[in-house]
Design a protein around this motif. Sequence first.
Motif, PDB file in Angstrom:
ATOM      1  N   ARG A   1       0.854  -1.188   0.000  1.00  0.00           N
ATOM      2  CA  ARG A   1       0.000   0.000   0.000  1.00  0.00           C
ATOM      3  C   ARG A   1       0.891   1.240   0.000  1.00  0.00           C
ATOM      4  NH1 ARG A   1      -2.365   1.909   5.870  1.00  0.00           N
ATOM      5  NH2 ARG A   1      -0.502   1.448   7.111  1.00  0.00           N
ATOM      6  N   VAL A   2       0.355   2.306  -0.526  1.00  0.00           N
ATOM      7  CA  VAL A   2       1.024   3.601  -0.540  1.00  0.00           C
ATOM      8  C   VAL A   2       0.140   4.590   0.198  1.00  0.00           C
ATOM      9  CG1 VAL A   2       1.954   5.448  -1.974  1.00  0.00           C
ATOM     10  CG2 VAL A   2       2.139   3.063  -2.734  1.00  0.00           C
ATOM     11  N   PHE A   3       0.718   5.365   1.108  1.00  0.00           N
ATOM     12  CA  PHE A   3      -0.049   6.363   1.853  1.00  0.00           C
ATOM     13  C   PHE A   3       0.873   7.533   2.175  1.00  0.00           C
ATOM     14  CE2 PHE A   3       1.997   3.649   4.846  1.00  0.00           C
ATOM     15  CZ  PHE A   3       2.263   4.406   5.976  1.00  0.00           C
ATOM     16  N   VAL A   4       0.292   8.604   2.655  1.00  0.00           N
ATOM     17  CA  VAL A   4       1.028   9.839   2.863  1.00  0.00           C
ATOM     18  C   VAL A   4       1.074  10.179   4.346  1.00  0.00           C
ATOM     19  CG1 VAL A   4       1.107  12.326   2.391  1.00  0.00           C
ATOM     20  CG2 VAL A   4       0.450  10.714   0.581  1.00  0.00           C
ATOM     21  N   VAL A   5       2.274  10.499   4.844  1.00  0.00           N
ATOM     22  CA  VAL A   5       2.467  10.989   6.212  1.00  0.00           C
ATOM     23  C   VAL A   5       3.180  12.329   6.116  1.00  0.00           C
ATOM     24  CG1 VAL A   5       3.588  10.620   8.440  1.00  0.00           C
ATOM     25  CG2 VAL A   5       2.573   8.692   7.235  1.00  0.00           C
ATOM     26  N   GLY A   6       2.525  13.392   6.600  1.00  0.00           N
ATOM     27  CA  GLY A   6       3.147  14.717   6.581  1.00  0.00           C
ATOM     28  C   GLY A   6       3.535  15.160   5.187  1.00  0.00           C
ATOM     29  N   GLY A   7       2.742  14.787   4.200  1.00  0.00           N
ATOM     30  CA  GLY A   7       3.032  15.171   2.834  1.00  0.00           C
ATOM     31  C   GLY A   7       4.062  14.311   2.145  1.00  0.00           C
ATOM     32  N   VAL A   8       4.554  13.262   2.818  1.00  0.00           N
ATOM     33  CA  VAL A   8       5.583  12.384   2.249  1.00  0.00           C
ATOM     34  C   VAL A   8       4.967  11.014   1.954  1.00  0.00           C
ATOM     35  CG1 VAL A   8       7.797  11.269   2.631  1.00  0.00           C
ATOM     36  CG2 VAL A   8       7.401  13.583   3.492  1.00  0.00           C
ATOM     37  N   GLU A   9       5.208  10.528   0.751  1.00  0.00           N
ATOM     38  CA  GLU A   9       4.676   9.230   0.348  1.00  0.00           C
ATOM     39  C   GLU A   9       5.437   8.101   1.027  1.00  0.00           C
ATOM     40  OE1 GLU A   9       5.204   7.204  -3.711  1.00  0.00           O
ATOM     41  OE2 GLU A   9       3.252   8.219  -3.880  1.00  0.00           O
ATOM     42  N   ASN A  10       4.707   7.152   1.620  1.00  0.00           N
ATOM     43  CA  ASN A  10       5.300   5.984   2.265  1.00  0.00           C
ATOM     44  C   ASN A  10       4.772   4.712   1.611  1.00  0.00           C
ATOM     45  OD1 ASN A  10       6.745   6.647   5.137  1.00  0.00           O
ATOM     46  ND2 ASN A  10       5.247   8.202   4.582  1.00  0.00           N
ATOM     47  N   ARG A  11       5.650   3.714   1.571  1.00  0.00           N
ATOM     48  CA  ARG A  11       5.272   2.431   0.983  1.00  0.00           C
ATOM     49  C   ARG A  11       5.368   1.347   2.054  1.00  0.00           C
ATOM     50  NH1 ARG A  11       5.014   2.470  -4.524  1.00  0.00           N
ATOM     51  NH2 ARG A  11       5.761   4.392  -5.508  1.00  0.00           N
ATOM     52  N   ASP A  12       4.278   0.635   2.221  1.00  0.00           N
ATOM     53  CA  ASP A  12       4.194  -0.441   3.220  1.00  0.00           C
ATOM     54  C   ASP A  12       4.050  -1.793   2.550  1.00  0.00           C
ATOM     55  OD1 ASP A  12       4.443   1.063   5.471  1.00  0.00           O
ATOM     56  OD2 ASP A  12       2.416   0.717   6.228  1.00  0.00           O
ATOM     57  N   VAL A  13       4.574  -2.821   3.214  1.00  0.00           N
ATOM     58  CA  VAL A  13       4.217  -4.203   2.917  1.00  0.00           C
ATOM     59  C   VAL A  13       3.008  -4.544   3.769  1.00  0.00           C
ATOM     60  CG1 VAL A  13       4.965  -6.603   3.075  1.00  0.00           C
ATOM     61  CG2 VAL A  13       6.579  -4.840   2.359  1.00  0.00           C
ATOM     62  N   VAL A  14       1.968  -5.096   3.154  1.00  0.00           N
ATOM     63  CA  VAL A  14       0.750  -5.480   3.870  1.00  0.00           C
ATOM     64  C   VAL A  14       0.838  -6.961   4.230  1.00  0.00           C
ATOM     65  CG1 VAL A  14      -1.762  -5.663   3.751  1.00  0.00           C
ATOM     66  CG2 VAL A  14      -0.604  -3.718   2.690  1.00  0.00           C
ATOM     67  N   LEU A  15       0.604  -7.271   5.502  1.00  0.00           N
ATOM     68  CA  LEU A  15       0.682  -8.633   6.002  1.00  0.00           C
ATOM     69  C   LEU A  15      -0.635  -9.007   6.656  1.00  0.00           C
ATOM     70  CD1 LEU A  15       4.194  -8.280   7.682  1.00  0.00           C
ATOM     71  CD2 LEU A  15       3.719  -9.403   5.508  1.00  0.00           C
ATOM     72  N   VAL A  16      -0.974 -10.290   6.613  1.00  0.00           N
ATOM     73  CA  VAL A  16      -2.246 -10.743   7.166  1.00  0.00           C
ATOM     74  C   VAL A  16      -2.041 -12.065   7.904  1.00  0.00           C
ATOM     75  CG1 VAL A  16      -2.926 -12.012   5.083  1.00  0.00           C
ATOM     76  CG2 VAL A  16      -4.698 -11.160   6.648  1.00  0.00           C
ATOM     77  N   ARG A  17      -2.815 -12.259   8.957  1.00  0.00           N
ATOM     78  CA  ARG A  17      -2.792 -13.515   9.717  1.00  0.00           C
ATOM     79  C   ARG A  17      -4.217 -13.960   9.963  1.00  0.00           C
ATOM     80  NH1 ARG A  17       0.170 -14.617  15.585  1.00  0.00           N
ATOM     81  NH2 ARG A  17      -1.291 -16.200  16.349  1.00  0.00           N
ATOM     82  N   LYS A  18      -4.474 -15.211   9.705  1.00  0.00           N
ATOM     83  CA  LYS A  18      -5.795 -15.772   9.956  1.00  0.00           C
ATOM     84  C   LYS A  18      -5.960 -16.024  11.445  1.00  0.00           C
ATOM     85  CE  LYS A  18      -8.844 -19.575   8.596  1.00  0.00           C
ATOM     86  NZ  LYS A  18      -8.963 -20.824   7.794  1.00  0.00           N
ATOM     87  N   LEU A  19      -7.123 -15.661  11.976  1.00  0.00           N
ATOM     88  CA  LEU A  19      -7.412 -15.919  13.384  1.00  0.00           C
ATOM     89  C   LEU A  19      -8.093 -17.269  13.506  1.00  0.00           C
ATOM     90  CD1 LEU A  19      -8.626 -12.365  14.453  1.00  0.00           C
ATOM     91  CD2 LEU A  19      -6.333 -13.326  14.486  1.00  0.00           C
ATOM     92  N   THR A  20      -7.751 -17.998  14.521  1.00  0.00           N
ATOM     93  CA  THR A  20      -8.174 -19.400  14.590  1.00  0.00           C
ATOM     94  C   THR A  20      -9.486 -19.625  15.317  1.00  0.00           C
ATOM     95  OG1 THR A  20      -6.840 -19.686  16.610  1.00  0.00           O
ATOM     96  CG2 THR A  20      -5.789 -20.195  14.495  1.00  0.00           C
ATOM     97  N   THR A  21      -9.857 -18.723  16.230  1.00  0.00           N
ATOM     98  CA  THR A  21     -11.043 -18.997  17.039  1.00  0.00           C
ATOM     99  C   THR A  21     -12.151 -17.971  16.848  1.00  0.00           C
ATOM    100  OG1 THR A  21     -10.161 -17.756  18.918  1.00  0.00           O
ATOM    101  CG2 THR A  21      -9.654 -20.101  18.804  1.00  0.00           C
ATOM    102  N   ALA A  22     -11.881 -16.920  16.086  1.00  0.00           N
ATOM    103  CA  ALA A  22     -12.901 -15.870  15.936  1.00  0.00           C
ATOM    104  C   ALA A  22     -14.016 -16.327  15.018  1.00  0.00           C
ATOM    105  CB  ALA A  22     -12.265 -14.601  15.388  1.00  0.00           C
ATOM    106  N   VAL A  23     -15.181 -15.830  15.258  1.00  0.00           N
ATOM    107  CA  VAL A  23     -16.350 -16.094  14.415  1.00  0.00           C
ATOM    108  C   VAL A  23     -16.754 -14.790  13.748  1.00  0.00           C
ATOM    109  CG1 VAL A  23     -18.719 -16.910  14.339  1.00  0.00           C
ATOM    110  CG2 VAL A  23     -17.126 -17.915  15.971  1.00  0.00           C
ATOM    111  N   PRO A  24     -16.551 -14.634  12.431  1.00  0.00           N
ATOM    112  CA  PRO A  24     -16.860 -13.370  11.774  1.00  0.00           C
ATOM    113  C   PRO A  24     -18.325 -12.994  11.932  1.00  0.00           C
ATOM    114  CG  PRO A  24     -15.597 -14.812  10.324  1.00  0.00           C
ATOM    115  CD  PRO A  24     -16.021 -15.633  11.495  1.00  0.00           C
ATOM    116  N   ARG A  25     -18.565 -11.705  12.132  1.00  0.00           N
ATOM    117  CA  ARG A  25     -19.949 -11.234  12.248  1.00  0.00           C
ATOM    118  C   ARG A  25     -20.526 -10.959  10.860  1.00  0.00           C
ATOM    119  NH1 ARG A  25     -19.047  -6.903  17.251  1.00  0.00           N
ATOM    120  NH2 ARG A  25     -18.763  -8.475  18.862  1.00  0.00           N
TER     121      ARG A  25
END
Length: 451
Positions: A427-451
């Motif tokens: 993802r790309v987003f702006v902090v204080g007018g400066v462009e930042n690039r992030d790596v997006v990471l995800v983890r599956k939750l094992t016990t949650a029940v989605p609403r």
Amino acid sequence: MRIDLVTIFPQYFTALDLSLIGRAGQSGLLDLRVHDLRGWTTDRHHSVDDAPYGGGAGMVMRPDVWGRALDEVLAQDPRVDEASTLGARRVLAIPTPSGSPLTQAMAEDLAGADHLVVACGRYEGIDQRVADYYRDAGREVVEYSIGDYVLNGGEAAALVLVEAVTRLLDGFMGNPESLVEESHSAGILEYPAYTRPRSWRGLEVPEVLLGGDHGAIRRWRQERAIDRTVERRPDLVEALPARLLDGAAREHLASRGYAAAETGARPLAIRPARPDEAPRIAALARRTFPLACPDSLPAEAIEDFCRTELSDESFDQMLADPAAHRILVAQVDADLVGYTLTVLSGPRGLPDGLVGGRIAPGAAYLSKCYVDEAWHGSGIAGALLEEAVVDVERTGAASQIVLGTNEANTRAQRFYRRHGFSRAGRRVFVVGGVENRDVVLVRKLTTAVPR
């Protein structure tokens, strides 16, 4: 090594003819001699004790008898080669309930001696002048205790010392690797051990030990050793230097309520933040946020973000809305040293750029996971992260947890991957007018029940 045991009950030490100690004597690795103290008495009754000065119950062992015995025994050469006796290390060890506790470190030190003489007291003990005299004369004297209790005499404690020391001699153990992982060798207690049969009286061998995954076995054993030590010997934990633990062990120790530090572990609490802690958490956030910022981000932009997004008022509002904002803190003593902020997105949705094919609708967003710089490497961050995941699972509000970390921060990426996160995009987003690039990471939750 030569060991001399001086006692009024020489027959007490016949047990030393058995097992590995007996073999060490037969092979010449150990020269073990037992002496009857009464052989140095001068009266017809062979008296070794007398009434205590100042009154009181019991009898005290006489210094004159002990002096004659120890003068003679300590003067004997511990080695056959006369040239090799120069500079030989001789130690007089006196078991006593008032002595220093016998530890593995003490045993390891004494295993380096050439000659060990153990004076086994009885009754109310040996006249204190015996230890004082030899210490003042330049002898190495160790007064030691094997526990906070009283025995009838020093013989049992002498047996303990002999076994603790001799098993550390080179060539004593058939398999020297057995010394490496045992209790106290690494500052903690040993992990539990299992053998055949696989099932016994309804109790099974832990499955991890049967799978052949040596990495998993090593981690399991390390964790169980830490668990045992925390439960049974917190005093050892509080004296345990961080350098004796690897990163995974430090994280597990933190999950059990102790933060690793160089001088010994410190009691740690990981808990939900209280509403009245907004100013303290905001100050912590403003201290730690710059630590993860890339060099390309100007100081002005960082200051602007801290002022607008990490203000006391911002945390006041989030703490007032726990249904949407989950804040956990790590506390060492009275200090807040780390925190996590997880947003339960619900109908609000995730921040821009965090939506993608691998990210489920309504995923929770781990916005912050920071620890004070002084506590980096202590294991707190990993324990905090795992507790934040469990906290979201308990709410049942999401089936995934997602985050973004700067693409240049490879250390953070490795940290999150170790904790079950996998890459889901950028993802790309702006902090204080400066462009930042992030790596997006995800983890599956094992016990949650989605609403």
